[in-house]
Design an enzyme around this catalytic site. Structure first.
Site, PDB file in Angstrom:
ATOM      1  N   GLU A 205      34.052 -38.197 -30.882  1.00 55.12           N
ATOM      2  CA  GLU A 205      32.600 -38.044 -30.839  1.00 55.12           C
ATOM      3  C   GLU A 205      31.982 -38.552 -32.136  1.00 55.12           C
ATOM      4  O   GLU A 205      32.634 -38.624 -33.172  1.00 55.12           O
ATOM      5  CB  GLU A 205      32.227 -36.575 -30.608  1.00 55.12           C
ATOM      6  CG  GLU A 205      32.764 -36.032 -29.284  1.00 55.12           C
ATOM      7  CD  GLU A 205      32.155 -34.700 -28.898  1.00 55.12           C
ATOM      8  OE1 GLU A 205      31.004 -34.420 -29.301  1.00 55.12           O
ATOM      9  OE2 GLU A 205      32.837 -33.932 -28.182  1.00 55.12           O
TER      10      GLU A 205
ATOM     11  N   MET B  45      30.020 -35.671 -20.344  1.00 52.15           N
ATOM     12  CA  MET B  45      29.535 -34.431 -20.963  1.00 52.15           C
ATOM     13  C   MET B  45      28.051 -34.246 -20.641  1.00 52.15           C
ATOM     14  O   MET B  45      27.173 -34.304 -21.517  1.00 52.15           O
ATOM     15  CB  MET B  45      29.807 -34.463 -22.466  1.00 52.15           C
ATOM     16  CG  MET B  45      31.301 -34.476 -22.792  1.00 52.15           C
ATOM     17  SD  MET B  45      31.684 -34.396 -24.557  1.00 52.15           S
ATOM     18  CE  MET B  45      31.327 -36.092 -25.046  1.00 52.15           C
ATOM     19  N   THR B  46      27.786 -33.988 -19.362  1.00 53.57           N
ATOM     20  CA  THR B  46      26.415 -33.889 -18.868  1.00 53.57           C
ATOM     21  C   THR B  46      25.876 -32.471 -19.057  1.00 53.57           C
ATOM     22  O   THR B  46      25.644 -31.733 -18.095  1.00 53.57           O
ATOM     23  CB  THR B  46      26.349 -34.310 -17.390  1.00 53.57           C
ATOM     24  OG1 THR B  46      27.478 -33.753 -16.682  1.00 53.57           O
ATOM     25  CG2 THR B  46      26.361 -35.821 -17.259  1.00 53.57           C
ATOM     26  N   TYR B  47      25.716 -32.117 -20.312  1.00 53.75           N
ATOM     27  CA  TYR B  47      25.146 -30.819 -20.689  1.00 53.75           C
ATOM     28  C   TYR B  47      24.643 -30.918 -22.130  1.00 53.75           C
ATOM     29  O   TYR B  47      24.776 -31.959 -22.765  1.00 53.75           O
ATOM     30  CB  TYR B  47      26.171 -29.683 -20.574  1.00 53.75           C
ATOM     31  CG  TYR B  47      27.605 -30.076 -20.876  1.00 53.75           C
ATOM     32  CD1 TYR B  47      28.036 -30.307 -22.180  1.00 53.75           C
ATOM     33  CD2 TYR B  47      28.524 -30.234 -19.852  1.00 53.75           C
ATOM     34  CE1 TYR B  47      29.334 -30.664 -22.446  1.00 53.75           C
ATOM     35  CE2 TYR B  47      29.837 -30.602 -20.108  1.00 53.75           C
ATOM     36  CZ  TYR B  47      30.242 -30.815 -21.405  1.00 53.75           C
ATOM     37  OH  TYR B  47      31.542 -31.191 -21.675  1.00 53.75           O
ATOM     38  N   GLU B  48      24.043 -29.845 -22.603  1.00 55.62           N
ATOM     39  CA  GLU B  48      23.547 -29.738 -23.979  1.00 55.62           C
ATOM     40  C   GLU B  48      22.226 -30.464 -24.211  1.00 55.62           C
ATOM     41  O   GLU B  48      21.902 -30.804 -25.355  1.00 55.62           O
ATOM     42  CB  GLU B  48      24.595 -30.205 -25.003  1.00 55.62           C
ATOM     43  CG  GLU B  48      25.734 -29.209 -25.193  1.00 55.62           C
ATOM     44  CD  GLU B  48      25.266 -27.889 -25.808  1.00 55.62           C
ATOM     45  OE1 GLU B  48      24.779 -27.890 -26.942  1.00 55.62           O
ATOM     46  OE2 GLU B  48      25.377 -26.862 -25.113  1.00 55.62           O
TER      47      GLU B  48
ATOM     48  N   TRP C  73      32.503 -26.775 -18.946  1.00 53.96           N
ATOM     49  CA  TRP C  73      32.433 -26.490 -20.375  1.00 53.96           C
ATOM     50  C   TRP C  73      31.626 -25.192 -20.533  1.00 53.96           C
ATOM     51  O   TRP C  73      30.429 -25.193 -20.264  1.00 53.96           O
ATOM     52  CB  TRP C  73      31.761 -27.631 -21.138  1.00 53.96           C
ATOM     53  CG  TRP C  73      31.639 -27.320 -22.596  1.00 53.96           C
ATOM     54  CD1 TRP C  73      30.537 -26.852 -23.260  1.00 53.96           C
ATOM     55  CD2 TRP C  73      32.660 -27.450 -23.595  1.00 53.96           C
ATOM     56  NE1 TRP C  73      30.804 -26.674 -24.592  1.00 53.96           N
ATOM     57  CE2 TRP C  73      32.109 -27.033 -24.826  1.00 53.96           C
ATOM     58  CE3 TRP C  73      33.995 -27.857 -23.557  1.00 53.96           C
ATOM     59  CZ2 TRP C  73      32.830 -27.025 -26.013  1.00 53.96           C
ATOM     60  CZ3 TRP C  73      34.708 -27.861 -24.727  1.00 53.96           C
ATOM     61  CH2 TRP C  73      34.137 -27.450 -25.947  1.00 53.96           C
TER      62      TRP C  73
END
Length: 422
Positions: A212, A275-278, A400
């Site tokens: 990342e 990572m489809t969040y946050e 997650w």
């Protein structure tokens, strides 16, 4: 499964009578802590062995069959309909239902016995399980974690253990570390050798690579590292996957995105976790954590450059509570969906649902008179995400992260899909 949204005046007894499902089954499916005090707007999962559609005014059987993608004649036969041209509003139709087969992954962030307990509870619904994370070091090493109980639980429940390695920690974004490793073939080989040694010794069957905040100039070096990883691991019988930031275009700017080359990952590795969040970041302004309108923008781009059967859609299983008015940098409190319902009940809040993001939220005033807003997930938002996975024909879902109880999710996951075991 059927989802019922609590209205003013609803009682569990009345809901039970409406659906013909015993009260204790509704309480158990939703793990209701205050069954006699239902929050307005609460989405309840009603456990049934069938899918039900309540006919609305003006609907036709053809429209309903098309909505659920079932053959019209099968819908007619299932409901013993004598005259398909006559359909009354309020009629309950049983929908023939074939469950798609998907893969499911879940990350754990806890270690030791707690991680083992989390996998033991839901491992029967997981294809893969991945502890976050073995952290890279500047000499190509990997910092160990206490994953013994995790691995035992994965084996007991038939979940494939997947080693996760990362350059990122909550204290360090990891950009310089990534540059150090990606600039040196020797360090990359040492890192992969260390990963293979751990995988052989502990029984991991594949790897999830999570670089990342990689500098844009290291993009091609990252691609080359992934090819090096595949060349090393595939002959050993291990699969290779990656975690990708949620991009909406190939030229999206920003440290999170530029070095994540979607077409290259789709070509090189076995599968990717988006990572489809946050969006609703703990230090950012209050908003939906996983807004479906934004997720769909990511998926629209992803499926244009990555095979659909290589894509996992990320799904967050935690809630956040922000103080209002929000002060930049002020950290939101993160907790479970069950705690969100607990707070709504305690403060007499009404749960609202945002149709754009397909996310529930509520506001309340605490005992000090301070205003709060809570964004979370419920049965409606989970079902909307599962419908999206079906619509885009994705490989599966990646959670997650475990450790935040969300019983409705697991009920709906089981009801919507057959989970592949490998």
């Amino acid at each position: 499964m059927v989802i019922h949204v609590v209205q003013r005046g609803d009682t569990l007894w009345a809901i039970s009578q409406t659906y013909g499902v015993p009260i204790n089954q509704i309480v158990s499916a939703n793990e209701l802590e205050s069954p006699n005090n239902l929050v307005i707007g609460l989405a309840l999962v009603i456990p049934t062995s069938y899918k039900v559609h309540m006919v609305r005014s003006g609907e036709t059987l053809w429209q309903i069959a098309n909505q659920y993608q079932v053959p019209l004649q099968e819908l007619i036969r299932q409901n013993n309909i004598q005259n398909p041209n006559v359909l009354f509003p309020g009629t309950r139709l049983t929908i023939p239902f074939r469950k798609p087969i998907i893969d499911v992954n879940a990350y754990t962030t806890n270690q030791g016995e707690q991680a083992g307990k989390e996998i033991q509870e839901v491992g029967s619904l997981l294809t893969y399980a991945s502890p976050f994370a073995y952290t890279m070091t500047a000499d190509g090493g990997l910092t160990p974690i206490n994953d013994t109980a995790f691995l035992q639980a994965a084996k007991a429940t038939g979940a494939v253990p997947m080693l996760c390695i990362t350059n990122f920690t909550y204290r360090d974004p990891g950009s310089r570390l990534a540059h150090t490793i990606l600039s040196s073939a020797d360090l990359q080989d040492r890192l992969l050798t260390n990963a293979i040694t751990i995988m052989r010794a502990k029984g991991y069957q594949g790897i999830n690579i999570d670089f990342e905040n990689v500098y844009p100039e290291d993009r091609e070096n990252y691609n080359q590292f992934l090819q090096r990883a595949v060349n090393r691991l595939h002959p050993e019988g291990f699969f290779v996957s990656t975690a990708l930031a949620p991009k909406t275009s190939g030229d999206q700017k920003g440290l999170l995105y530029e070095a994540h080359d979607y077409p290259a990952h789709g070509r090189i590795v076995d599968f990717v976790v988006l990572m489809t969040y946050e969006w609703g970041y703990r230090l950012g302004p209050p908003q939906s954590i996983s807004p479906l309108n934004q997720i769909r923008r990511v998926l629209d781009y992803a499926v244009s450059v990555i095979p659909r059967d290589k894509i996992f859609m990320g799904f967050q299983v935690y809630a956040r509570d922000w103080l209002l008015p929000h002060v930049k940098g002020q950290e939101a409190e993160t907790f479970s969906m069950q705690e969100a319902i607990r707070r709504a009940t305690k403060y007499g809040a009404t749960i609202q649902y945002d149709n754009t993001t397909q996310s529930p939220f509520f506001t309340y005033q605490d005992q000090q008179g301070r205003s709060h807003v809570v964004w979370f997930e419920d049965a409606r938002s989970a079902q909307a995400k599962f419908d999206t996975v079906k619509e885009y024909r994705l490989r599966g879902v990646s959670y997650w992260a475990l450790g935040y109880p969300f019983p409705q999710n697991w009920q709906l996951l089981r009801g919507n899909f057959t989970i592949r075991k490998r």
